[in-house]
Write a protein that holds these residues in place. Structure first.
Motif, PDB file in Angstrom:
ATOM      1  N   TYR A 281      64.191  73.134 -46.881  1.00  0.00           N
ATOM      2  CA  TYR A 281      62.777  73.169 -47.278  1.00  0.00           C
ATOM      3  C   TYR A 281      62.261  71.759 -47.566  1.00  0.00           C
ATOM      4  O   TYR A 281      61.145  71.404 -47.165  1.00  0.00           O
ATOM      5  CB  TYR A 281      62.595  74.055 -48.506  1.00  0.00           C
ATOM      6  CG  TYR A 281      61.261  73.877 -49.186  1.00  0.00           C
ATOM      7  CD1 TYR A 281      60.099  74.422 -48.641  1.00  0.00           C
ATOM      8  CD2 TYR A 281      61.160  73.132 -50.364  1.00  0.00           C
ATOM      9  CE1 TYR A 281      58.869  74.230 -49.257  1.00  0.00           C
ATOM     10  CE2 TYR A 281      59.939  72.942 -50.980  1.00  0.00           C
ATOM     11  CZ  TYR A 281      58.797  73.486 -50.427  1.00  0.00           C
ATOM     12  OH  TYR A 281      57.581  73.289 -51.031  1.00  0.00           O
ATOM     13  N   GLN A 282      63.061  70.947 -48.256  1.00  0.00           N
ATOM     14  CA  GLN A 282      62.655  69.572 -48.550  1.00  0.00           C
ATOM     15  C   GLN A 282      62.491  68.769 -47.257  1.00  0.00           C
ATOM     16  O   GLN A 282      61.582  67.938 -47.136  1.00  0.00           O
ATOM     17  CB  GLN A 282      63.683  68.897 -49.471  1.00  0.00           C
ATOM     18  CG  GLN A 282      63.773  69.508 -50.860  1.00  0.00           C
ATOM     19  CD  GLN A 282      62.461  69.439 -51.629  1.00  0.00           C
ATOM     20  OE1 GLN A 282      61.652  68.523 -51.429  1.00  0.00           O
ATOM     21  NE2 GLN A 282      62.225  70.407 -52.503  1.00  0.00           N
TER      22      GLN A 282
ATOM     23  N   GLU B 212      51.883  74.031 -46.804  1.00  0.00           N
ATOM     24  CA  GLU B 212      53.267  74.143 -47.269  1.00  0.00           C
ATOM     25  C   GLU B 212      54.015  75.284 -46.590  1.00  0.00           C
ATOM     26  O   GLU B 212      55.232  75.204 -46.401  1.00  0.00           O
ATOM     27  CB  GLU B 212      53.287  74.352 -48.783  1.00  0.00           C
ATOM     28  CG  GLU B 212      54.685  74.418 -49.376  1.00  0.00           C
ATOM     29  CD  GLU B 212      54.681  74.808 -50.839  1.00  0.00           C
ATOM     30  OE1 GLU B 212      55.754  74.726 -51.470  1.00  0.00           O
ATOM     31  OE2 GLU B 212      53.613  75.205 -51.346  1.00  0.00           O
ATOM     32  N   ASP B 213      53.307  76.336 -46.221  1.00  0.00           N
ATOM     33  CA  ASP B 213      53.955  77.461 -45.539  1.00  0.00           C
ATOM     34  C   ASP B 213      54.756  76.981 -44.329  1.00  0.00           C
ATOM     35  O   ASP B 213      55.829  77.516 -44.029  1.00  0.00           O
ATOM     36  CB  ASP B 213      52.905  78.475 -45.073  1.00  0.00           C
ATOM     37  CG  ASP B 213      52.157  79.110 -46.226  1.00  0.00           C
ATOM     38  OD1 ASP B 213      52.496  80.241 -46.593  1.00  0.00           O
ATOM     39  OD2 ASP B 213      51.242  78.455 -46.757  1.00  0.00           O
TER      40      ASP B 213
ATOM     41  N   LYS C  67      62.690  78.534 -50.440  1.00  0.00           N
ATOM     42  CA  LYS C  67      62.859  77.465 -51.429  1.00  0.00           C
ATOM     43  C   LYS C  67      64.121  77.680 -52.254  1.00  0.00           C
ATOM     44  O   LYS C  67      64.830  76.728 -52.598  1.00  0.00           O
ATOM     45  CB  LYS C  67      61.651  77.419 -52.368  1.00  0.00           C
ATOM     46  CG  LYS C  67      60.377  76.869 -51.767  1.00  0.00           C
ATOM     47  CD  LYS C  67      59.292  76.861 -52.841  1.00  0.00           C
ATOM     48  CE  LYS C  67      57.977  76.363 -52.332  1.00  0.00           C
ATOM     49  NZ  LYS C  67      56.934  76.358 -53.390  1.00  0.00           N
ATOM     50  N   ARG C  68      64.402  78.930 -52.573  1.00  0.00           N
ATOM     51  CA  ARG C  68      65.544  79.245 -53.435  1.00  0.00           C
ATOM     52  C   ARG C  68      66.875  79.086 -52.711  1.00  0.00           C
ATOM     53  O   ARG C  68      67.806  78.455 -53.222  1.00  0.00           O
ATOM     54  CB  ARG C  68      65.406  80.672 -53.958  1.00  0.00           C
ATOM     55  CG  ARG C  68      66.589  81.129 -54.813  1.00  0.00           C
ATOM     56  CD  ARG C  68      66.442  82.583 -55.214  1.00  0.00           C
ATOM     57  NE  ARG C  68      67.616  83.059 -55.932  1.00  0.00           N
ATOM     58  CZ  ARG C  68      67.847  84.330 -56.235  1.00  0.00           C
ATOM     59  NH1 ARG C  68      66.956  85.262 -55.901  1.00  0.00           N
ATOM     60  NH2 ARG C  68      68.944  84.680 -56.872  1.00  0.00           N
ATOM     61  N   PHE C  69      66.979  79.657 -51.518  1.00  0.00           N
ATOM     62  CA  PHE C  69      68.264  79.708 -50.831  1.00  0.00           C
ATOM     63  C   PHE C  69      68.497  78.544 -49.869  1.00  0.00           C
ATOM     64  O   PHE C  69      69.639  78.214 -49.564  1.00  0.00           O
ATOM     65  CB  PHE C  69      68.398  81.028 -50.064  1.00  0.00           C
ATOM     66  CG  PHE C  69      68.554  82.226 -50.952  1.00  0.00           C
ATOM     67  CD1 PHE C  69      69.763  82.495 -51.573  1.00  0.00           C
ATOM     68  CD2 PHE C  69      67.489  83.078 -51.188  1.00  0.00           C
ATOM     69  CE1 PHE C  69      69.912  83.599 -52.401  1.00  0.00           C
ATOM     70  CE2 PHE C  69      67.623  84.188 -52.013  1.00  0.00           C
ATOM     71  CZ  PHE C  69      68.842  84.446 -52.625  1.00  0.00           C
TER      72      PHE C  69
ATOM     73  N   ALA D 143      61.928  74.787 -42.101  1.00  0.00           N
ATOM     74  CA  ALA D 143      63.232  74.919 -42.759  1.00  0.00           C
ATOM     75  C   ALA D 143      64.081  75.986 -42.076  1.00  0.00           C
ATOM     76  O   ALA D 143      65.274  75.784 -41.817  1.00  0.00           O
ATOM     77  CB  ALA D 143      63.043  75.263 -44.233  1.00  0.00           C
ATOM     78  N   MET D 144      63.484  77.114 -41.755  1.00  0.00           N
ATOM     79  CA  MET D 144      64.247  78.199 -41.147  1.00  0.00           C
ATOM     80  C   MET D 144      64.603  77.910 -39.698  1.00  0.00           C
ATOM     81  O   MET D 144      65.633  78.372 -39.202  1.00  0.00           O
ATOM     82  CB  MET D 144      63.479  79.511 -41.272  1.00  0.00           C
ATOM     83  CG  MET D 144      63.356  80.011 -42.710  1.00  0.00           C
ATOM     84  SD  MET D 144      64.944  80.060 -43.596  1.00  0.00           S
ATOM     85  CE  MET D 144      65.839  81.278 -42.626  1.00  0.00           C
TER      86      MET D 144
END
Length: 207
Positions: free
Chosen positions: A129-130, A149-150, A122-124, A156-157
């Motif tokens: 992620y969105q 959510e996981d 979420k941070r990087f 995202a990755m």
């Protein structure tokens, strides 16, 4: 386009107008079709232009995947490509579809996978992620299964892996560490999977 080979009811091997070998996907597009017959353009949902090694892997995977998982993957990749504004590796179709199918199986079995890197993702990689969060809505609409959510973090990755340039100086050491840890986490998950064939292409990111 004409049929070269029917892979299954929803997937056909063909050649496009440039003579490139392609896979053509669509609901019922291969039903009762024979080599040499013309493909019904109205049933075409997606045309994959692939290298030979990619085609072989995709045929192997998609021939065993539920159509709704493939459709969800196509929509997610299309959405991500537009949102990120960059080219994504063809292997994303393979990796993401395989992951979504496995995640759905785990979720239905009451054994979802926890993402230990979710906070860092979420941070990087908040943009990815969105996109992952929107992907959960797409998966729910296509398959009827709402993943936790996981999974937005895992998706995202997969997007990061499919789009990144390892020589891009925009990736800090912390970001590269997250990518390395994510690959280790995914590799651990793969070992536990029922189907070993997916290991052939997992985590590739060639463009």
């Amino acid at each position: 386009m004409q049929v070269d080979k029917v892979i299954n009811n929803n997937l056909i091997r063909s050649h496009d107008e440039k003579g490139q070998e392609v896979l053509v996907m669509g609901c019922g597009i291969g039903f009762k079709k024979k080599s040499g017959e013309y493909i019904d353009d109205g049933k075409v949902e997606k045309v994959y232009v692939l290298r030979k090694e990619e085609r072989q892997h995709m045929e192997e995977l998609f021939s065993s995947m539920p159509l709704e998982c493939i459709q969800a993957t196509n929509e997610i990749v299309e959405y991500a490509t537009i949102s990120l504004g960059k080219q994504l590796s063809n292997y994303l179709y393979l990796n993401l579809c395989d992951h979504i199918h496995f995640a759905i199986q785990r979720s239905k079995g009451g054994n979802p996978i926890q993402n230990a890197l979710l906070t860092e993702i979420k941070r990087f990689y908040n943009h990815e992620y969105q996109i992952g969060m929107e992907s959960l809505n797409i998966i729910k609409r296509k398959t009827g299964v709402f993943l936790p959510e996981d999974e937005a973090g895992f998706i995202a990755m997969h997007l990061v892996n499919a789009s990144m340039d390892f020589h891009d100086m925009g990736h800090t050491q912390e970001m590269m560490k997250i990518i390395r840890l994510w690959k280790e986490l995914i590799s651990t998950i793969i070992i536990k999977k029922i189907s070993p064939c997916s290991r052939k292409w997992d985590l590739r990111h060639s463009v």
